[in-house]
Design an enzyme around this catalytic site. Structure first.
Site, short mmCIF file in Angstrom:
data_model
loop_
_atom_site.label_atom_id
_atom_site.label_comp_id
_atom_site.label_asym_id
_atom_site.label_seq_id
_atom_site.Cartn_x
_atom_site.Cartn_y
_atom_site.Cartn_z
N ASP A 11 8.38 -2.70 7.88
CA ASP A 11 7.46 -2.33 6.79
C ASP A 11 7.29 -3.55 5.90
O ASP A 11 8.26 -4.02 5.28
CB ASP A 11 8.04 -1.16 5.99
CG ASP A 11 6.99 -0.49 5.10
OD1 ASP A 11 5.88 -1.03 5.01
OD2 ASP A 11 7.30 0.56 4.51
N ASP A 105 0.46 -2.58 8.01
CA ASP A 105 1.70 -3.26 7.61
C ASP A 105 2.96 -2.55 8.06
O ASP A 105 4.05 -2.86 7.56
CB ASP A 105 1.72 -3.40 6.09
CG ASP A 105 1.73 -2.04 5.39
OD1 ASP A 105 1.20 -1.08 5.96
OD2 ASP A 105 2.25 -1.96 4.26
N GLU A 106 2.86 -1.66 9.03
CA GLU A 106 4.02 -0.85 9.39
C GLU A 106 3.97 -0.52 10.88
O GLU A 106 2.91 -0.19 11.42
CB GLU A 106 4.01 0.43 8.56
CG GLU A 106 5.23 1.30 8.70
CD GLU A 106 5.12 2.54 7.82
OE1 GLU A 106 6.07 3.35 7.86
OE2 GLU A 106 4.10 2.72 7.13
#
Length: 488
Positions: A11, A105-106
């Site tokens: 993350d 983003d993860e």
């Protein structure tokens, strides 16, 4: 559950805000809030400096400004975020073929499937190496969680924030989870959390002690069984490399309610075109067109139309969205519009009749425009059938209409002034003399620009007229130089 912590969850830390701080040296260590800047905007991401003031994602931007009046408020730059995300996801795919992105983003990664980790030691080494590679490639930090299941890996990455790594050794799950809030578990939102609190259950340990039967009685069988398993740290879900998209959609919230029906139709057409661009970008076509309308009183209406076959043609989607809009009453005003496509497929079998009709309409319009241009060039050809006589109201050359080919003019006979250029805070610009920079703010006919770029010292601020011909919008600069060295 696995016997080794070979499922990794990455993350990125405050992703949008961190990208902005990396690209704007003067904002490093400052409160940065990214989101919609209008009266109805919401926070997309807040930097850790802004979070100390209580600002968080999904908060109304007006509330964020009250909590953090001296923060830097910027529009999102999704093209840059997408480019940085592609670099990060590329590093993850070097570790394993099984990468499951959850957002820009993860992502989850199955390290065992890639042969990069089989035990705690190799998993930790892989996680540390990944964090270093991300820092070198993007200048950004990410938090890594390692565990024997997806749920625990995500919990671990959250606990590791910011810029940390946490590995949960198999066999220690219940001990780690017991003191945590029930809101830590996936699927436990504010409503479920409050319901459990009223029953005296606030921690994961208390959730496990309550037992499966009691939880089923409280929240229902499907939810209760799942909660009990998560409280015990049990999760058998595999990492799935390809997640099938179910729909593609775009929507806009307007600062002021729209009442003009023509403007509303124009916005729907624009949203339809953006939706098709996203649809084609994902390599899909779709069969069902969906229109979303949120009215002045917050009531939300959705209308849909299913075509004969999947399409990715802009004209077809535009026409379907326009037909759907005709069935919606917008008299009181509209605060949000959205256009989406569902029933996705990876092939196109368009409604040929609809396409041909759209093509004929476009061809007819082009022919009419060409005919009008030729007539004007020849000094006056025959008017189309049914045209009013010369000199009549509404006729070419008559009262209320300028002669064909004349420029529009104001009451004084001078050309209408060009609309004022708008410069959104945070957007990229390029000046012919001072080079690349970004907009700090604008108003009263002026725009203030800070001239700096990734890797440079904090730059100087200069102010220009909004119509300055030497100032132009620009594409974002990469966060890290082409040589790959960290410039942040």
């Amino acid at each position: 559950m696995r016997a080794a912590p070979t499922i990794l969850h990455l993350d990125m830390d405050a992703f949008y805000a961190s990208v902005e701080q990396a690209s704007k040296p003067s904002l490093r260590g400052k409160a940065v809030i990214v989101g919609g800047l209008g009266p109805r905007g919401v926070v997309a991401t807040a930097s850790y400096e802004a979070r100390r003031f209580g600002v968080h994602s999904a908060m109304p931007m007006a509330q964020a400004r009250r909590l953090c009046p001296n923060g830097a408020y910027l529009i999102p730059r999704f093209r840059l975020y997408q480019a940085v995300s592609e670099v990060v996801m590329g590093l993850l795919r070097e570790l394993s073929p099984l990468v499951e992105p959850l957002s820009l983003d993860e992502a989850f990664v199955d390290l065992e499937a890639g042969g990069t980790a089989f035990d705690s030691k190799s998993a930790r080494e892989t996680g540390e190496r990944l964090r270093a590679d991300i820092r070198a490639a993007t200048g950004l930090s990410g938090s890594v969680g390692l565990a024997g299941s997806k749920m625990l890996a995500k919990v671990a990455s959250e606990e590791a924030k910011p810029a940390g790594l946490l590995l949960i050794e198999p066999g220690t799950e219940r001990e780690l989870l017991a003191p945590m809030s029930v809101r830590t578990l996936p699927g436990v939102g504010p409503v479920t959390g409050e319901h459990l609190r009223r029953a005296g259950i606030t921690t994961v340990g208390e959730l496990a002690e309550a037992g499966e039967d009691e939880l089923v009685r409280m929240v229902g069988r499907s939810h209760g069984v799942g909660l009990y398993r998560m409280a015990l740290g049990l999760d058998d879900r595999p990492v799935v490399a390809e997640r099938d998209a179910k729909s593609v959609s775009v929507e806009d919230t307007f600062d002021v309610d729209l009442h003009d029906r023509v403007r509303i139709r124009t916005e729907v057409q624009r949203l339809a075109d953006r939706c098709v661009q996203r649809l084609r970008g994902s390599g899909h076509s779709g069969r069902t067109i969906v229109l979303k309308v949120r009215r002045y009183d917050f009531s939300t209406l959705t209308r849909s139309e299913t075509l004969r076959g999947p399409t990715d043609e802009p004209a077809v989607v535009r026409e379907a969205a326009a037909r759907l809009l005709e069935a919606v009453d917008t008299t009181g005003g509209v605060r949000l519009l959205g256009v989406g496509v569902t029933g996705l497929a990876d092939y196109t079998q368009e409604d040929l009749f609809a396409q041909s009709m759209a093509a004929e309409a476009e061809a007819a319009a082009e022919a009419a425009a060409q005919e009008a241009a030729e007539a004007a060039a020849e000094g006056g050809a025959a008017e189309p059938a049914g045209a009013p006589e010369a000199g009549a109201p509404g006729a070419p050359g008559g009262p209320g209409e300028a002669p064909r080919g004349a420029e529009p003019s104001g009451a004084s006979g001078e050309p209408e002034p060009a609309p004022e250029r708008r410069w959104a805070a945070g957007s990229d610009v390029l000046h012919a003399v001072y080079g690349p920079g970004w907009v700090q703010g604008s108003g009263v006919g002026r725009v203030t620009v800070r001239f700096e770029q990734p890797g440079s010292p904090p730059g100087r601020v200069r102010t220009f007229r909004v119509e300055d011909p030497e100032l132009e919008p620009s594409d974002p600069l990469p966060l890290v130089g082409e040589a790959g060295a960290d410039t942040t």
